[in-house]
Design a protein around this motif. Structure first.
Motif, PDB file in Angstrom:
ATOM      1  N   VAL A  20       0.676  -1.181  -0.203  1.00 19.12           N
ATOM      2  CA  VAL A  20      -0.049   0.060  -0.230  1.00 19.12           C
ATOM      3  C   VAL A  20       0.829   1.242  -0.017  1.00 19.12           C
ATOM      4  CG1 VAL A  20      -1.966  -1.093   1.217  1.00 19.12           C
ATOM      5  CG2 VAL A  20       0.058  -0.031   2.372  1.00 19.12           C
ATOM      6  N   THR A  24      -1.354   5.526   3.361  1.00 13.60           N
ATOM      7  CA  THR A  24      -2.658   4.613   3.583  1.00 13.60           C
ATOM      8  C   THR A  24      -1.970   3.988   4.993  1.00 13.60           C
ATOM      9  OG1 THR A  24      -3.091   3.897   1.552  1.00 13.60           O
ATOM     10  CG2 THR A  24      -3.736   2.502   3.148  1.00 13.60           C
ATOM     11  N   ARG A  27      -2.543   6.690   7.642  1.00  8.37           N
ATOM     12  CA  ARG A  27      -4.196   6.938   7.771  1.00  8.37           C
ATOM     13  C   ARG A  27      -4.678   5.507   8.627  1.00  8.37           C
ATOM     14  NH1 ARG A  27      -5.920   8.887   1.755  1.00  8.37           N
ATOM     15  NH2 ARG A  27      -5.451  11.172   1.997  1.00  8.37           N
ATOM     16  N   VAL A  35      -9.737   4.543   5.234  1.00  4.77           N
ATOM     17  CA  VAL A  35      -9.136   3.177   5.327  1.00  4.77           C
ATOM     18  C   VAL A  35     -10.116   1.979   5.912  1.00  4.77           C
ATOM     19  CG1 VAL A  35      -7.458   1.773   6.187  1.00  4.77           C
ATOM     20  CG2 VAL A  35      -6.809   4.168   5.436  1.00  4.77           C
ATOM     21  N   THR A  39      -8.229  -3.337   6.206  1.00  2.48           N
ATOM     22  CA  THR A  39      -7.178  -2.878   5.719  1.00  2.48           C
ATOM     23  C   THR A  39      -6.227  -2.532   6.957  1.00  2.48           C
ATOM     24  OG1 THR A  39      -7.953  -2.230   3.506  1.00  2.48           O
ATOM     25  CG2 THR A  39      -5.621  -1.281   4.264  1.00  2.48           C
ATOM     26  N   ARG A  40      -7.065  -1.753   7.913  1.00  2.00           N
ATOM     27  CA  ARG A  40      -6.556  -1.289   9.094  1.00  2.00           C
ATOM     28  C   ARG A  40      -5.521  -2.400   9.961  1.00  2.00           C
ATOM     29  NH1 ARG A  40      -8.082   3.385  10.465  1.00  2.00           N
ATOM     30  NH2 ARG A  40     -10.357   2.661  10.011  1.00  2.00           N
TER      31      ARG A  40
END
Length: 341
Positions: A20, A24, A27, A35, A39-40
């Motif tokens: 990524v 990103t 964030r 996000v 994904t986090r």
């Protein structure tokens, strides 16, 4: 020859491993809603595996946010203030903010110094205990440009926002409770100085309440410099019993001093409440587990912390902001009658 250390992992390393962008990753660590949660979690798992620690200081410098709230309290070993800070911290942590704590030792000049040091660190807001401060401290707080919340008091001239109660009013409630039980010769055990401004307000409240009932308010026993310990409460009770043995009841500035007073009575064979009634302040755990249990005032310390945090978050999130007038949230303290009265 061993391998050379690879050095600290960077945000770029995490981004490459997660496939990524660096933005990103940033964030993901700031809980940015752009996000996704999946994904986090993936990015943070990769960061943990790499041993990467997010540099919030650098990020905050870019956004001009420090994400901490400064808090001053008089003492770090007072259970009431600890509960207030704990509740405040819990609620702020849920919003990604932390508390920077300082304690003044009941010294107004020290509080002034601490306020200056804390404001230099650019907190998002500042919470101070009590409603009385030095003139310079008041000027610094008024000009800070951030939410200021005074707690544990209802100041006549608030600097900004307030979450608290009238310490004097609690003593009116306690005196009324004792008078309703037929007691008229009532004493007060508290500090010798006004360093503890809330304790001084309780003493003033006791005097005013006694006068309102047409009763003498001369039974004032100084117990030393605040905070008053159990040992000092016991010593003060000894002086009261020696000099004014006809006293029917005594209100102590805190539950700790009340427990000391109770212990002194038990050492002397003085029956509580048969010979003398005892009341405290704070609703400390010791008041509810000692024998007999101590009549006290519950100032709702956790509620003070939680309400202060909610108010700060509302202000920082733009719910009226600092354009609205100062907010006062009055805490509904409770008199908890127990076995000592």
């Amino acid at each position: 020859m061993g391998d050379k250390p690879s050095g600290a992992k960077t945000m770029k390393d995490v981004a490459e491993a997660a496939n990524v962008s660096v933005m990103t990753v940033s964030r993901a660590f700031k809980s940015d809603t752009s996000v996704s949660e999946a994904t986090r979690l993936r990015i943070r798992k990769i960061a943990d595996d790499l041993g990467y620690v997010f540099d919030s200081t650098a990020a905050n410098l870019r956004t001009q946010k420090t994400n901490f709230v400064a808090v001053t309290i008089p003492s770090i070993n007072n259970a009431n203030f600890a509960d207030t800070v704990d509740a405040l911290s819990d609620r702020l942590a849920g919003a990604g903010m932390q508390v920077l704590l300082a304690y003044s030792g009941y010294d107004m000049a020290k509080e002034e110094e601490l306020i200056e040091q804390l404001l230099r660190r650019r907190p998002e807001a500042i919470v101070v205990t009590g409603g009385r401060h030095s003139d310079r401290a008041r000027r610094m707080l008024r000009n800070a440009g951030i939410p200021v919340v005074e707690t544990w008091d209802l100041p006549a001239d608030p600097i900004g926002h307030v979450v608290g109660f009238s310490n004097a009013a609690t003593m009116h409630g306690m005196v009324d409770h004792l008078v309703a039980k037929g007691m008229t010769r009532i004493a007060f055990i508290g500090g010798d100085t006004d360093g503890d401004t809330r304790g001084a307000d309780r003493r003033r409240g006791y005097i005013a309440a006694m006068q309102r009932h047409g009763l003498a308010a001369h039974r004032l026993i100084g117990a030393g410099k605040p905070p008053i310990s159990m040992r000092e409460g016991a010593a003060a009770m000894g002086r009261l019993l020696d000099t004014m043995p006809d006293t029917q009841a005594v209100i102590c500035v805190s539950d700790l001093s009340a427990f000391g007073a109770l212990s002194e009575c038990q050492r002397r064979g003085v029956n509580v409440p048969g010979d003398i009634a005892i009341a405290g302040f704070g609703a400390y755990e010791i008041a509810g587990v000692c024998h007999p249990t101590i009549t006290t005032i519950d100032p709702k310390p956790r509620l003070i912390g939680a309400q202060a945090a909610e108010l700060i978050l509302e202000l920082l999130n733009g719910a009226g902001g600092e354009t609205r007038g100062p907010t006062t949230i009055e805490i509904d303290w409770q008199l908890k009658a127990a076995e000592t009265t």
